[in-house]
Design a protein around this motif. Structure first.
Motif, PDB file in Angstrom:
ATOM      1  N   ARG A 413      14.547   7.828 -12.279  1.00 54.04           N
ATOM      2  CA  ARG A 413      14.638   8.157 -13.700  1.00 54.04           C
ATOM      3  C   ARG A 413      13.463   7.564 -14.467  1.00 54.04           C
ATOM      4  NH1 ARG A 413      20.322   7.399 -16.621  1.00 54.04           N
ATOM      5  NH2 ARG A 413      20.734   9.164 -15.232  1.00 54.04           N
ATOM      6  N   SER A 414      13.091   6.340 -14.164  1.00 54.92           N
ATOM      7  CA  SER A 414      11.931   5.734 -14.824  1.00 54.92           C
ATOM      8  C   SER A 414      10.646   6.424 -14.405  1.00 54.92           C
ATOM      9  CB  SER A 414      11.863   4.242 -14.487  1.00 54.92           C
ATOM     10  OG  SER A 414      13.001   3.560 -14.973  1.00 54.92           O
ATOM     11  N   LEU A 415      10.539   6.785 -13.137  1.00 59.40           N
ATOM     12  CA  LEU A 415       9.339   7.486 -12.678  1.00 59.40           C
ATOM     13  C   LEU A 415       9.248   8.873 -13.311  1.00 59.40           C
ATOM     14  CD1 LEU A 415       6.884   7.362 -10.830  1.00 59.40           C
ATOM     15  CD2 LEU A 415       8.281   8.312  -8.995  1.00 59.40           C
ATOM     16  N   ASP A 446       7.028  10.917  -2.693  1.00 59.85           N
ATOM     17  CA  ASP A 446       6.648  11.291  -1.337  1.00 59.85           C
ATOM     18  C   ASP A 446       5.131  11.417  -1.197  1.00 59.85           C
ATOM     19  OD1 ASP A 446       9.280  11.293  -0.713  1.00 59.85           O
ATOM     20  OD2 ASP A 446       9.494  13.458  -0.445  1.00 59.85           O
ATOM     21  N   ALA A 447       4.493  12.045  -2.190  1.00 58.22           N
ATOM     22  CA  ALA A 447       3.037  12.206  -2.120  1.00 58.22           C
ATOM     23  C   ALA A 447       2.326  10.857  -2.113  1.00 58.22           C
ATOM     24  CB  ALA A 447       2.557  13.057  -3.293  1.00 58.22           C
ATOM     25  N   TRP A 448       2.798   9.937  -2.948  1.00 55.62           N
ATOM     26  CA  TRP A 448       2.172   8.608  -2.973  1.00 55.62           C
ATOM     27  C   TRP A 448       2.471   7.828  -1.695  1.00 55.62           C
ATOM     28  CZ3 TRP A 448      -1.725   6.546  -5.178  1.00 55.62           C
ATOM     29  CH2 TRP A 448      -1.864   5.171  -5.285  1.00 55.62           C
ATOM     30  N   ALA A 449       3.657   8.030  -1.136  1.00 52.41           N
ATOM     31  CA  ALA A 449       3.994   7.356   0.120  1.00 52.41           C
ATOM     32  C   ALA A 449       3.084   7.836   1.248  1.00 52.41           C
ATOM     33  CB  ALA A 449       5.463   7.601   0.461  1.00 52.41           C
ATOM     34  N   TYR A 450       2.815   9.136   1.319  1.00 53.50           N
ATOM     35  CA  TYR A 450       1.895   9.660   2.338  1.00 53.50           C
ATOM     36  C   TYR A 450       0.479   9.133   2.123  1.00 53.50           C
ATOM     37  CZ  TYR A 450       5.299  13.036   4.164  1.00 53.50           C
ATOM     38  OH  TYR A 450       6.387  13.611   4.761  1.00 53.50           O
ATOM     39  N   HIS A 470       6.146   1.022  -6.379  1.00 50.79           N
ATOM     40  CA  HIS A 470       4.724   0.694  -6.421  1.00 50.79           C
ATOM     41  C   HIS A 470       4.060   1.329  -7.643  1.00 50.79           C
ATOM     42  CE1 HIS A 470       0.476   0.627  -4.989  1.00 50.79           C
ATOM     43  NE2 HIS A 470       0.865  -0.517  -4.477  1.00 50.79           N
ATOM     44  N   ILE A 471       4.401   2.572  -7.951  1.00 53.54           N
ATOM     45  CA  ILE A 471       3.824   3.246  -9.112  1.00 53.54           C
ATOM     46  C   ILE A 471       4.306   2.585 -10.405  1.00 53.54           C
ATOM     47  CG2 ILE A 471       3.728   5.430 -10.366  1.00 53.54           C
ATOM     48  CD1 ILE A 471       3.971   6.876  -7.706  1.00 53.54           C
ATOM     49  N   LEU A 472       5.576   2.219 -10.459  1.00 55.21           N
ATOM     50  CA  LEU A 472       6.091   1.560 -11.654  1.00 55.21           C
ATOM     51  C   LEU A 472       5.424   0.220 -11.886  1.00 55.21           C
ATOM     52  CD1 LEU A 472       9.922   2.334 -11.328  1.00 55.21           C
ATOM     53  CD2 LEU A 472       8.241   3.469 -12.779  1.00 55.21           C
ATOM     54  N   ARG A 473       5.131  -0.508 -10.814  1.00 55.23           N
ATOM     55  CA  ARG A 473       4.449  -1.796 -10.956  1.00 55.23           C
ATOM     56  C   ARG A 473       3.013  -1.607 -11.445  1.00 55.23           C
ATOM     57  NH1 ARG A 473       7.429  -5.860  -8.556  1.00 55.23           N
ATOM     58  NH2 ARG A 473       9.042  -5.160  -7.104  1.00 55.23           N
ATOM     59  N   THR A 533      -0.282  -5.908  -2.485  1.00 57.21           N
ATOM     60  CA  THR A 533       0.277  -7.064  -3.191  1.00 57.21           C
ATOM     61  C   THR A 533       1.104  -6.639  -4.379  1.00 57.21           C
ATOM     62  OG1 THR A 533      -1.760  -7.227  -4.486  1.00 57.21           O
ATOM     63  CG2 THR A 533      -1.603  -8.567  -2.501  1.00 57.21           C
ATOM     64  N   ALA A 534       0.907  -5.416  -4.861  1.00 60.02           N
ATOM     65  CA  ALA A 534       1.722  -4.957  -5.986  1.00 60.02           C
ATOM     66  C   ALA A 534       3.150  -4.691  -5.579  1.00 60.02           C
ATOM     67  CB  ALA A 534       1.123  -3.684  -6.595  1.00 60.02           C
ATOM     68  N   ASP A 535       3.425  -4.649  -4.265  1.00 58.80           N
ATOM     69  CA  ASP A 535       4.800  -4.433  -3.827  1.00 58.80           C
ATOM     70  C   ASP A 535       5.666  -5.635  -4.133  1.00 58.80           C
ATOM     71  OD1 ASP A 535       3.756  -2.694  -0.835  1.00 58.80           O
ATOM     72  OD2 ASP A 535       4.015  -1.985  -2.873  1.00 58.80           O
TER      73      ASP A 535
END
Length: 570
Positions: A413-415, A446-450, A470-473, A533-535
């Motif tokens: 929802r945030s993404l 999924d696209a960012w994970a790939y 990761h994108i939210l961070r 490191t952003a994880d």
């Protein structure tokens, strides 16, 4: 090596009995869901439930009373039920609805009809036990009344439910002569409750300074528009711009210059309020010394020993009521307030001139208030970040940094909200996966994970949760142009006015301090700026982004307003 005890079979029934016994030992929670209610029954009546975020397990063995307070200051929010979680997962597959810039205009309407808990009446003749009971009863009645007033409980934002954290706010409000209210300029009106302004200015009759932090993340005309908005709606507060950290430029010297100029502006506002009743000469001299060392590129911490007799930082958990006395013992007390993750700890480190408090992007990192002396006659009281009651959606609260991303059960929802405001496929250079016909929150994950190689261990499928987090961070840190910013009402219609405003030169000059010496390093590749490191929770609280470049002529015109010009007068 000692022999370990042999493992024995452990049934699920015995485990449930142990958990039930442990829960009974702790005692009933104030807002806990009843044991008779079934999570599987979607038609069960909706009840509220509190949840301790980042709760730590009780240590085994000794520790005495310390073990009982291990979770005393942890954040507490309301938790979703199973039905809500399933709905949020389904929402992640819905296509994105692109929003316009005019839809990013926000005001303080999210705080309408909401106040915040204040300390109930007290006197010195009451015992500590009686005060504690009165405060607990008052806070329970406050929360119950707030929930009853809302016919739609889901419209109420996630706000702080830990009484201990509110006690820290009460203590800081009572001790301070001046209140520094720090807000993130990207979401300024969402982090400034009007009820807090009224209580400080009209009830307590104290001086308030609003610090617009992270100004190097947004366009300079947006900073000017927010300054005008606060001056118009809150005329009794003073405004200071500040930038605690910059993610795009790694120029350490430029970041330090920005911090020093912001500190000097805060000093001038305090001096205007004190009017000679408190001796601030030592604080001013300290700022001047820091400016000279910056011009000479001297590392103060490495070359200069600490002064003898320097007042130490004091940490305390004493939140008993305190009768305020203006400039008590000739000391100016400055209180730092604000939501989590707005940069209060970084601001305090800048005021002190060196790192004295740890910083983190995780909300709730500061557990209790602490007193830091800047000079013999100036002290700062740091208050933990507090989420005030409002109607801000939880999906937006995650992007504000008010709710820990690591504790987010469903990040879609945030993404989705972020993808509706920003063109994530273009910013992150993502191709649409073959399994999807249009972009959605799950498709972006999924696209960012790939692209990043976030795959599950066994089936080698894209790890959607890790990619979404990761994108939210990155958005929270302002990396890779992922800067979600909102504007004051009417900004889009008056955009030309703000782009030609006289104060624009001053803001541009302040932002230019960080890029006087640009790095030779480029950040074109997405994979080079976004590290693993952003994880995890980083140790830096604020990271920011400079989106505009000031003209050299404008910088020369604004050079007279640069505080470093004061060194030439010496």
């Amino acid at each position: 090596m000692p022999q370990q005890r042999r493992k024995v079979p452990f049934s699920g029934k015995k485990k449930k009995d142990q958990l039930l016994q442990k829960r009974n030992t702790k005692g009933p929670s104030k807002y806990l869901r009843s044991n008779q209610e079934s999570y599987e029954d979607s038609d069960a009546p909706e009840t509220t439930m509190d949840r301790k975020v980042m709760e730590q397990p009780f240590p085994r063995g000794g520790g005495g009373g310390r073990n009982k307070n291990v979770n005393r200051y942890n954040l507490q929010f309301m938790q979703e039920n199973k039905k809500e979680i399933e709905l949020m997962k389904e929402e992640g597959f819905k296509p994105l609805d692109v929003l316009t810039a005019a839809q990013r205009e926000i005001d303080s309407s999210y705080f309408n009809s909401y106040d915040f808990p204040v300390r109930p009446p007290w006197n010195y003749e009451q015992s500590k036990e009686l005060l504690d009971r009165n405060e607990n009863r008052y806070f329970k009645e406050y929360v119950d009344k707030l929930l009853q007033k809302r016919s739609d409980v889901k419209g109420l934002s996630l706000f702080e439910l830990n009484l201990e954290t509110w006690r820290q706010l009460w203590r800081v409000l009572e001790l301070s002569d001046i209140l520094l209210i720090t807000v993130d300029v990207r979401y300024a009106s969402l982090m400034f409750p009007p009820s807090l302004y009224d209580y400080i200015v009209h009830t307590l009759q104290k001086h308030a300074i609003v610090v617009l932090n992270k100004v190097d993340l947004v366009a300079p005309e947006a900073v000017v528009a927010w300054r005008h908005y606060f001056s118009e709606h809150y005329p009794e507060v003073r405004l200071v711009i500040f930038a605690s950290y910059s993610a795009r430029s790694r120029n350490q010297r430029g970041r330090h210059r920005q911090s020093l100029e912001g500190v000097y502006n805060i000093y001038r506002e305090c001096q205007r309020y004190v009017q000679g009743d408190v001796d601030l000469s030592a604080w001013e001299q300290k700022i001047r010394d820091d400016m000279r060392n910056e011009e000479l590129e001297v590392d103060v911490d490495a070359t200069k020993p600490q002064c003898e007799g320097e007042v130490k930082i004091t940490n305390t958990i004493d939140t008993t009521p305190h009768q305020h006395e203006k400039f008590n013992s000739g000391v100016l007390s400055i209180g730092c307030l604000g939501f989590p993750n707005v940069g209060k700890s970084s601001l305090i480190n800048a005021l002190k001139g060196r790192k004295v408090v740890s910083v983190s992007r995780t909300p709730g990192h500061t557990k209790h208030f602490q007193t830091i002396f800047l000079s013999q006659h100036v002290r700062v009281c740091d208050c933990p970040g507090l989420v005030f009651p409002s109607s801000t959606p939880k999906s937006l609260q995650v992007l504000l940094g008010s709710f820990p991303i690591s504790q987010l059960q469903v990040p879609y929802r945030s993404l989705k909200l972020l993808g509706e405001h920003l063109d994530l496929p273009q910013l992150l250079r993502l191709p649409l996966p073959e399994d999807y016909s249009e972009w959605s929150a799950v498709a972006i994950s999924d696209a960012w994970a790939y692209k990043r190689g976030f795959l599950t261990a066994k089936a080698a499928r894209p790890d959607r949760y890790r990619a979404a987090n990761h994108i939210l961070r990155m958005c929270l840190a302002g990396q890779q142009q992922l800067v979600l910013q909102f504007y004051p009402p009417g900004y889009d219609d008056q955009r030309e006015r703000w782009q030609q405003h006289p104060d624009l030169v001053e803001v541009k000059k302040y932002q230019q301090l960080d890029i006087d010496e640009p790095d030779s390093e480029t950040y074109e590749d997405t994979s080079s700026i976004c590290s693993d490191t952003a994880d995890s929770d980083d140790n830096d609280e604020d990271s920011s982004n400079d989106e505009t470049n000031a003209d050299e002529d404008d910088c020369d015109k604004a050079r007279s307003r640069n505080v470093f010009a004061l060194l030439e007068d010496d």
